[in-house]
Design a protein around this motif. Structure first.
Motif, PDB file in Angstrom:
ATOM      1  N   MET A 108       0.814  -1.220   0.000  1.00  0.00           N
ATOM      2  CA  MET A 108       0.000   0.000   0.000  1.00  0.00           C
ATOM      3  C   MET A 108       0.847   1.269   0.000  1.00  0.00           C
ATOM      4  O   MET A 108       0.339   2.349  -0.258  1.00  0.00           O
ATOM      5  CB  MET A 108      -0.907   0.020   1.236  1.00  0.00           C
ATOM      6  N   ALA A 109       2.136   1.146   0.283  1.00  0.00           N
ATOM      7  CA  ALA A 109       2.985   2.322   0.467  1.00  0.00           C
ATOM      8  C   ALA A 109       3.081   3.193  -0.786  1.00  0.00           C
ATOM      9  O   ALA A 109       3.286   4.405  -0.670  1.00  0.00           O
ATOM     10  CB  ALA A 109       4.373   1.892   0.921  1.00  0.00           C
ATOM     11  N   TYR A 110       2.934   2.606  -1.951  1.00  0.00           N
ATOM     12  CA  TYR A 110       3.035   3.397  -3.172  1.00  0.00           C
ATOM     13  C   TYR A 110       1.957   4.472  -3.230  1.00  0.00           C
ATOM     14  O   TYR A 110       2.147   5.533  -3.831  1.00  0.00           O
ATOM     15  CB  TYR A 110       2.967   2.512  -4.417  1.00  0.00           C
ATOM     16  N   ILE A 111       0.835   4.241  -2.571  1.00  0.00           N
ATOM     17  CA  ILE A 111      -0.253   5.221  -2.583  1.00  0.00           C
ATOM     18  C   ILE A 111       0.180   6.519  -1.903  1.00  0.00           C
ATOM     19  O   ILE A 111      -0.270   7.600  -2.263  1.00  0.00           O
ATOM     20  CB  ILE A 111      -1.513   4.632  -1.916  1.00  0.00           C
ATOM     21  N   MET A 112       1.108   6.406  -0.949  1.00  0.00           N
ATOM     22  CA  MET A 112       1.560   7.607  -0.229  1.00  0.00           C
ATOM     23  C   MET A 112       2.277   8.590  -1.146  1.00  0.00           C
ATOM     24  O   MET A 112       2.288   9.784  -0.875  1.00  0.00           O
ATOM     25  CB  MET A 112       2.474   7.217   0.925  1.00  0.00           C
ATOM     26  N   ALA A 113       2.885   8.125  -2.221  1.00  0.00           N
ATOM     27  CA  ALA A 113       3.550   9.018  -3.174  1.00  0.00           C
ATOM     28  C   ALA A 113       2.695   9.271  -4.405  1.00  0.00           C
ATOM     29  O   ALA A 113       2.660  10.394  -4.920  1.00  0.00           O
ATOM     30  CB  ALA A 113       4.890   8.437  -3.594  1.00  0.00           C
ATOM     31  N   VAL A 114       1.985   8.251  -4.858  1.00  0.00           N
ATOM     32  CA  VAL A 114       1.219   8.384  -6.096  1.00  0.00           C
ATOM     33  C   VAL A 114       0.028   9.322  -5.918  1.00  0.00           C
ATOM     34  O   VAL A 114      -0.207  10.198  -6.753  1.00  0.00           O
ATOM     35  CB  VAL A 114       0.756   6.996  -6.596  1.00  0.00           C
ATOM     36  N   ASN A 115      -0.716   9.170  -4.848  1.00  0.00           N
ATOM     37  CA  ASN A 115      -1.910   9.988  -4.625  1.00  0.00           C
ATOM     38  C   ASN A 115      -1.558  11.482  -4.568  1.00  0.00           C
ATOM     39  O   ASN A 115      -2.149  12.266  -5.310  1.00  0.00           O
ATOM     40  CB  ASN A 115      -2.624   9.522  -3.353  1.00  0.00           C
ATOM     41  N   PRO A 116      -0.609  11.902  -3.734  1.00  0.00           N
ATOM     42  CA  PRO A 116      -0.261  13.326  -3.735  1.00  0.00           C
ATOM     43  C   PRO A 116       0.355  13.780  -5.058  1.00  0.00           C
ATOM     44  O   PRO A 116       0.165  14.920  -5.475  1.00  0.00           O
ATOM     45  CB  PRO A 116       0.751  13.465  -2.606  1.00  0.00           C
ATOM     46  N   GLY A 117       1.090  12.883  -5.727  1.00  0.00           N
ATOM     47  CA  GLY A 117       1.676  13.241  -7.013  1.00  0.00           C
ATOM     48  C   GLY A 117       0.623  13.578  -8.045  1.00  0.00           C
ATOM     49  O   GLY A 117       0.750  14.554  -8.791  1.00  0.00           O
ATOM     50  N   ILE A 118      -0.423  12.781  -8.095  1.00  0.00           N
ATOM     51  CA  ILE A 118      -1.509  13.026  -9.052  1.00  0.00           C
ATOM     52  C   ILE A 118      -2.272  14.293  -8.683  1.00  0.00           C
ATOM     53  O   ILE A 118      -2.543  15.142  -9.526  1.00  0.00           O
ATOM     54  CB  ILE A 118      -2.463  11.817  -9.108  1.00  0.00           C
ATOM     55  N   LEU A 119      -2.629  14.413  -7.408  1.00  0.00           N
ATOM     56  CA  LEU A 119      -3.438  15.557  -6.998  1.00  0.00           C
ATOM     57  C   LEU A 119      -2.655  16.867  -6.978  1.00  0.00           C
ATOM     58  O   LEU A 119      -3.253  17.943  -7.071  1.00  0.00           O
ATOM     59  CB  LEU A 119      -4.086  15.280  -5.642  1.00  0.00           C
ATOM     60  N   SER A 120      -1.327  16.797  -6.890  1.00  0.00           N
ATOM     61  CA  SER A 120      -0.549  18.036  -6.966  1.00  0.00           C
ATOM     62  C   SER A 120      -0.594  18.621  -8.378  1.00  0.00           C
ATOM     63  O   SER A 120      -0.379  19.818  -8.561  1.00  0.00           O
ATOM     64  CB  SER A 120       0.892  17.806  -6.519  1.00  0.00           C
ATOM     65  N   ASN A 121      -0.895  17.786  -9.380  1.00  0.00           N
ATOM     66  CA  ASN A 121      -1.101  18.296 -10.745  1.00  0.00           C
ATOM     67  C   ASN A 121      -2.331  19.170 -10.825  1.00  0.00           C
ATOM     68  O   ASN A 121      -2.467  19.966 -11.748  1.00  0.00           O
ATOM     69  CB  ASN A 121      -1.221  17.152 -11.744  1.00  0.00           C
ATOM     70  N   ALA A 122      -3.250  19.020  -9.881  1.00  0.00           N
ATOM     71  CA  ALA A 122      -4.461  19.841  -9.824  1.00  0.00           C
ATOM     72  C   ALA A 122      -4.254  21.025  -8.883  1.00  0.00           C
ATOM     73  O   ALA A 122      -5.203  21.561  -8.327  1.00  0.00           O
ATOM     74  CB  ALA A 122      -5.648  19.008  -9.382  1.00  0.00           C
ATOM     75  N   LYS A 123      -2.991  21.395  -8.666  1.00  0.00           N
ATOM     76  CA  LYS A 123      -2.609  22.547  -7.846  1.00  0.00           C
ATOM     77  C   LYS A 123      -2.926  22.359  -6.361  1.00  0.00           C
ATOM     78  O   LYS A 123      -3.062  23.324  -5.624  1.00  0.00           O
ATOM     79  CB  LYS A 123      -3.278  23.841  -8.347  1.00  0.00           C
ATOM     80  N   MET A 124      -3.053  21.098  -5.918  1.00  0.00           N
ATOM     81  CA  MET A 124      -3.206  20.833  -4.487  1.00  0.00           C
ATOM     82  C   MET A 124      -1.820  20.718  -3.871  1.00  0.00           C
ATOM     83  O   MET A 124      -0.881  20.281  -4.526  1.00  0.00           O
ATOM     84  CB  MET A 124      -3.997  19.555  -4.260  1.00  0.00           C
ATOM     85  N   ASP A 125      -1.699  21.116  -2.616  1.00  0.00           N
ATOM     86  CA  ASP A 125      -0.410  21.078  -1.935  1.00  0.00           C
ATOM     87  C   ASP A 125       0.018  19.630  -1.720  1.00  0.00           C
ATOM     88  O   ASP A 125      -0.711  18.846  -1.100  1.00  0.00           O
ATOM     89  CB  ASP A 125      -0.522  21.807  -0.593  1.00  0.00           C
ATOM     90  N   PHE A 126       1.207  19.266  -2.224  1.00  0.00           N
ATOM     91  CA  PHE A 126       1.700  17.891  -2.135  1.00  0.00           C
ATOM     92  C   PHE A 126       1.775  17.434  -0.679  1.00  0.00           C
ATOM     93  O   PHE A 126       1.333  16.343  -0.338  1.00  0.00           O
ATOM     94  CB  PHE A 126       3.077  17.764  -2.799  1.00  0.00           C
ATOM     95  N   GLY A 127       2.335  18.260   0.190  1.00  0.00           N
ATOM     96  CA  GLY A 127       2.492  17.888   1.592  1.00  0.00           C
ATOM     97  C   GLY A 127       1.168  17.659   2.292  1.00  0.00           C
ATOM     98  O   GLY A 127       1.018  16.710   3.065  1.00  0.00           O
ATOM     99  N   ALA A 128       0.195  18.524   2.028  1.00  0.00           N
ATOM    100  CA  ALA A 128      -1.115  18.378   2.659  1.00  0.00           C
ATOM    101  C   ALA A 128      -1.814  17.103   2.196  1.00  0.00           C
ATOM    102  O   ALA A 128      -2.407  16.376   3.007  1.00  0.00           O
ATOM    103  CB  ALA A 128      -1.982  19.594   2.366  1.00  0.00           C
ATOM    104  N   VAL A 129      -1.736  16.833   0.901  1.00  0.00           N
ATOM    105  CA  VAL A 129      -2.365  15.609   0.377  1.00  0.00           C
ATOM    106  C   VAL A 129      -1.621  14.376   0.886  1.00  0.00           C
ATOM    107  O   VAL A 129      -2.237  13.354   1.194  1.00  0.00           O
ATOM    108  CB  VAL A 129      -2.424  15.636  -1.168  1.00  0.00           C
ATOM    109  N   PHE A 130      -0.302  14.465   1.023  1.00  0.00           N
ATOM    110  CA  PHE A 130       0.502  13.370   1.561  1.00  0.00           C
ATOM    111  C   PHE A 130       0.054  13.021   2.978  1.00  0.00           C
ATOM    112  O   PHE A 130      -0.213  11.866   3.299  1.00  0.00           O
ATOM    113  CB  PHE A 130       1.981  13.777   1.525  1.00  0.00           C
ATOM    114  N   VAL A 131      -0.061  14.044   3.827  1.00  0.00           N
ATOM    115  CA  VAL A 131      -0.485  13.820   5.213  1.00  0.00           C
ATOM    116  C   VAL A 131      -1.923  13.298   5.261  1.00  0.00           C
ATOM    117  O   VAL A 131      -2.234  12.370   6.014  1.00  0.00           O
ATOM    118  CB  VAL A 131      -0.325  15.107   6.046  1.00  0.00           C
TER     119      VAL A 131
END
Length: 97
Positions: free
Chosen positions: A31-54
């Motif tokens: 499941m660990a890949y989701i911790m990088a992939v999810n924020p990576g995708i959503l940061s393309n929509a101008k969401m803060d990577f760190g906030a989405v990561f947490v």
């Protein structure tokens, strides 16, 4: 370890605490890949990577703890990434243009 065995009925189900801990580690690693992939995708929509990561980590931890402790069901939950590209590119970025 005995308390874990009693609470979850591990021996009754034909397993051992060591086996279940190893299975938990394997589940975490898959499941660990989701911790990088999810924020990576959503940061393309101008969401803060760190906030989405947490938020991703907290949602996975909370969902997994609830499933393990309340219904006593060994299921790991994490935010899915299936619709994130559609959301990030189609909805958010499409509305920004």
């Amino acid at each position: 370890m005995d308390a874990l065995d009693r609470y979850f009925g591990i021996t009754e189900k034909g397993s051992t605490v060591a086996t279940e801990l190893l299975a938990g580690l394997a589940t975490f690693l898959t499941m660990a890949y989701i911790m990088a992939v999810n924020p990576g995708i959503l940061s393309n929509a101008k969401m803060d990577f760190g906030a989405v990561f947490v938020a991703t980590i907290l949602a996975a931890a909370l969902g997994t703890l609830i499933m393990g402790l309340w219904p006593n069901w060994p299921v790991a939950l994490a935010p899915g990434v299936g619709l994130n590209p559609l959301f990030a590119s189609g909805e958010v970025l499409g509305m920004m243009q």
